[in-house]
Motif scaffolding. Sequence first.
Motif, PDB file in Angstrom:
ATOM      1  N   ALA A 144      16.430  63.296  44.082  1.00  0.00           N
ATOM      2  CA  ALA A 144      15.297  62.828  43.286  1.00  0.00           C
ATOM      3  C   ALA A 144      15.582  61.482  42.621  1.00  0.00           C
ATOM      4  O   ALA A 144      14.678  60.664  42.450  1.00  0.00           O
ATOM      5  N   GLY A 145      16.837  61.220  42.245  1.00  0.00           N
ATOM      6  CA  GLY A 145      17.160  59.986  41.548  1.00  0.00           C
ATOM      7  C   GLY A 145      17.449  58.805  42.441  1.00  0.00           C
ATOM      8  O   GLY A 145      17.662  57.686  41.945  1.00  0.00           O
ATOM      9  N   SER A 146      17.472  59.000  43.756  1.00  0.00           N
ATOM     10  CA  SER A 146      17.815  57.907  44.667  1.00  0.00           C
ATOM     11  C   SER A 146      16.661  56.916  44.766  1.00  0.00           C
ATOM     12  O   SER A 146      15.509  57.299  44.969  1.00  0.00           O
ATOM     13  N   VAL A 147      16.981  55.646  44.627  1.00  0.00           N
ATOM     14  CA  VAL A 147      15.962  54.601  44.714  1.00  0.00           C
ATOM     15  C   VAL A 147      15.884  54.031  46.129  1.00  0.00           C
ATOM     16  O   VAL A 147      14.809  53.941  46.714  1.00  0.00           O
ATOM     17  N   ALA A 148      17.011  53.613  46.681  1.00  0.00           N
ATOM     18  CA  ALA A 148      17.036  53.030  48.020  1.00  0.00           C
ATOM     19  C   ALA A 148      17.618  54.036  49.008  1.00  0.00           C
ATOM     20  O   ALA A 148      18.596  54.721  48.708  1.00  0.00           O
ATOM     21  N   VAL A 149      17.001  54.117  50.192  1.00  0.00           N
ATOM     22  CA  VAL A 149      17.462  55.025  51.244  1.00  0.00           C
ATOM     23  C   VAL A 149      17.510  54.256  52.556  1.00  0.00           C
ATOM     24  O   VAL A 149      16.492  53.718  53.012  1.00  0.00           O
ATOM     25  N   ALA A 150      18.691  54.178  53.161  1.00  0.00           N
ATOM     26  CA  ALA A 150      18.858  53.504  54.452  1.00  0.00           C
ATOM     27  C   ALA A 150      18.841  54.541  55.565  1.00  0.00           C
ATOM     28  O   ALA A 150      19.568  55.539  55.508  1.00  0.00           O
ATOM     29  N   ARG A 151      18.006  54.273  56.576  1.00  0.00           N
ATOM     30  CA  ARG A 151      17.900  55.147  57.738  1.00  0.00           C
ATOM     31  C   ARG A 151      17.842  54.307  59.002  1.00  0.00           C
ATOM     32  O   ARG A 151      17.524  53.119  58.965  1.00  0.00           O
ATOM     33  N   ASP A 152      18.095  54.958  60.132  1.00  0.00           N
ATOM     34  CA  ASP A 152      17.983  54.278  61.414  1.00  0.00           C
ATOM     35  C   ASP A 152      16.531  53.897  61.679  1.00  0.00           C
ATOM     36  O   ASP A 152      15.600  54.539  61.178  1.00  0.00           O
ATOM     37  N   SER A 153      16.351  52.867  62.496  1.00  0.00           N
ATOM     38  CA  SER A 153      15.001  52.398  62.807  1.00  0.00           C
ATOM     39  C   SER A 153      14.165  53.443  63.533  1.00  0.00           C
ATOM     40  O   SER A 153      12.933  53.342  63.576  1.00  0.00           O
ATOM     41  N   THR A 154      14.817  54.448  64.112  1.00  0.00           N
ATOM     42  CA  THR A 154      14.076  55.510  64.809  1.00  0.00           C
ATOM     43  C   THR A 154      13.557  56.580  63.854  1.00  0.00           C
ATOM     44  O   THR A 154      12.811  57.469  64.271  1.00  0.00           O
ATOM     45  N   GLU A 155      13.953  56.515  62.584  1.00  0.00           N
ATOM     46  CA  GLU A 155      13.525  57.493  61.582  1.00  0.00           C
ATOM     47  C   GLU A 155      12.372  56.939  60.755  1.00  0.00           C
ATOM     48  O   GLU A 155      12.064  55.749  60.794  1.00  0.00           O
ATOM     49  N   ARG A 156      11.755  57.821  59.987  1.00  0.00           N
ATOM     50  CA  ARG A 156      10.700  57.406  59.078  1.00  0.00           C
ATOM     51  C   ARG A 156      11.317  56.920  57.770  1.00  0.00           C
ATOM     52  O   ARG A 156      12.366  57.401  57.356  1.00  0.00           O
ATOM     53  N   PRO A 157      10.670  55.968  57.095  1.00  0.00           N
ATOM     54  CA  PRO A 157      11.198  55.508  55.801  1.00  0.00           C
ATOM     55  C   PRO A 157      11.122  56.595  54.749  1.00  0.00           C
ATOM     56  O   PRO A 157      10.285  57.496  54.828  1.00  0.00           O
ATOM     57  N   ALA A 158      12.002  56.507  53.756  1.00  0.00           N
ATOM     58  CA  ALA A 158      12.020  57.487  52.665  1.00  0.00           C
ATOM     59  C   ALA A 158      12.456  56.806  51.385  1.00  0.00           C
ATOM     60  O   ALA A 158      13.149  55.785  51.408  1.00  0.00           O
ATOM     61  N   GLY A 159      12.068  57.405  50.261  1.00  0.00           N
ATOM     62  CA  GLY A 159      12.481  56.903  48.963  1.00  0.00           C
ATOM     63  C   GLY A 159      11.585  55.785  48.467  1.00  0.00           C
ATOM     64  O   GLY A 159      10.769  55.236  49.214  1.00  0.00           O
ATOM     65  N   PRO A 160      11.736  55.413  47.200  1.00  0.00           N
ATOM     66  CA  PRO A 160      10.967  54.304  46.650  1.00  0.00           C
ATOM     67  C   PRO A 160      11.240  52.976  47.357  1.00  0.00           C
ATOM     68  O   PRO A 160      10.380  52.100  47.382  1.00  0.00           O
TER      69      PRO A 160
ATOM     70  N   VAL B 250      35.035  58.434  38.644  1.00  0.00           N
ATOM     71  CA  VAL B 250      33.891  58.617  37.748  1.00  0.00           C
ATOM     72  C   VAL B 250      32.924  59.567  38.436  1.00  0.00           C
ATOM     73  O   VAL B 250      33.052  59.853  39.586  1.00  0.00           O
ATOM     74  N   ALA B 251      31.889  60.007  37.721  1.00  0.00           N
ATOM     75  CA  ALA B 251      31.028  61.049  38.262  1.00  0.00           C
ATOM     76  C   ALA B 251      29.706  60.549  38.792  1.00  0.00           C
ATOM     77  O   ALA B 251      29.489  59.392  38.965  1.00  0.00           O
ATOM     78  N   VAL B 252      28.766  61.447  39.000  1.00  0.00           N
ATOM     79  CA  VAL B 252      27.532  61.241  39.742  1.00  0.00           C
ATOM     80  C   VAL B 252      26.358  60.798  38.889  1.00  0.00           C
ATOM     81  O   VAL B 252      26.466  60.551  37.712  1.00  0.00           O
ATOM     82  N   ALA B 253      25.196  60.665  39.471  1.00  0.00           N
ATOM     83  CA  ALA B 253      23.911  60.491  38.808  1.00  0.00           C
ATOM     84  C   ALA B 253      23.746  59.186  38.058  1.00  0.00           C
ATOM     85  O   ALA B 253      24.510  58.844  37.191  1.00  0.00           O
ATOM     86  N   VAL B 254      22.725  58.470  38.419  1.00  0.00           N
ATOM     87  CA  VAL B 254      22.365  57.226  37.749  1.00  0.00           C
ATOM     88  C   VAL B 254      20.883  57.298  37.421  1.00  0.00           C
ATOM     89  O   VAL B 254      20.118  57.942  38.103  1.00  0.00           O
TER      90      VAL B 254
END
Length: 300
Positions: free
Chosen positions: A78-94, A17-21
């Motif tokens: 732009a459409g991403s709601v949750a963003v997981a990053r390492d604890s050494t990075e700054r938070p991003a996304g809603p 299936v394809a992209v974008a939600v």
Amino acid sequence: MPRPDSPSGQRLPRTAVAVAVVCVPLVACGPSHAPGTTPPTPASARTQPPDVPSSDVRLPPAGAPFEYQLGGADEPDAGSVAVARDSTERPAGPYAICYVNGFQTQPGDTAAVLRDEPELVLHDDGEPVVDAGWPDEVLYDLSTPDLRARVSERVGASIDACAASGFDAVEVDNLDSFTRSRGLLTPDDALTFTALLVERAHAHGLAYAQKNTPDLAEAVRALGADLVVSESCAQWDECGAYTAVYPVVLDIEYERAPFEHLCAAQSDPGTHDPRLSVILRDHDLAPRTDPAAVHETCSR
């Protein structure tokens, strides 16, 4: 990070299936606990009625598009709601998820822990127990209440930092370290330690994400964990073990065939699981600037 091991479970065949939600607004919720009895659950893992939340935390909406950026932070779609990053990075996304290595040392910390606090490291015949898949990581010794309390303070400092940075949730990796402990640690050791980390996260208003280990899903949920970050649950037939007890499951696949099969099921109203979000990533989790990077999601 993707691990070299991972079997268990049961899943269905699917196609691409394809992209974008569509992005949907964030919701606030707490866990509704399912009674878990296998494997053994410590005394602290009491179940609660489904209508009594164990914590006042925020979750991303079930099925929300997400990104997994442990290999390097980049600008989320732009459409991403949750963003997981390492604890050494700054938070991003809603909705921002903070990665913490909870049951093993981070590679950059291993030498210092072995030098300054070797008693916190699991030893076998005098030698530190190493994760064969990640040989620059050693397992923490969680075999006694005192050791669990001391390690939880060390890992808790990372959880504190996630909260101070503005993350919404913490994803704690290597719950399954006991399976690599040469029989020196048990599932109950892991669960009792998890209870300390869940309490620490909730004290900051952070949601707690179980990472992998489907066999412990019911028991960890009963401890108050709020959501799941899974790797390759389609490939290993594990997704159902998570969605049976958690309201939000964020799954990262690293192989195209199981990703496409699961996306096909998610696109079919008859097999769509509203709790599950799925993405395809490269094994190195490279940022988009890397030509080898893979960032794909599937839509209903």
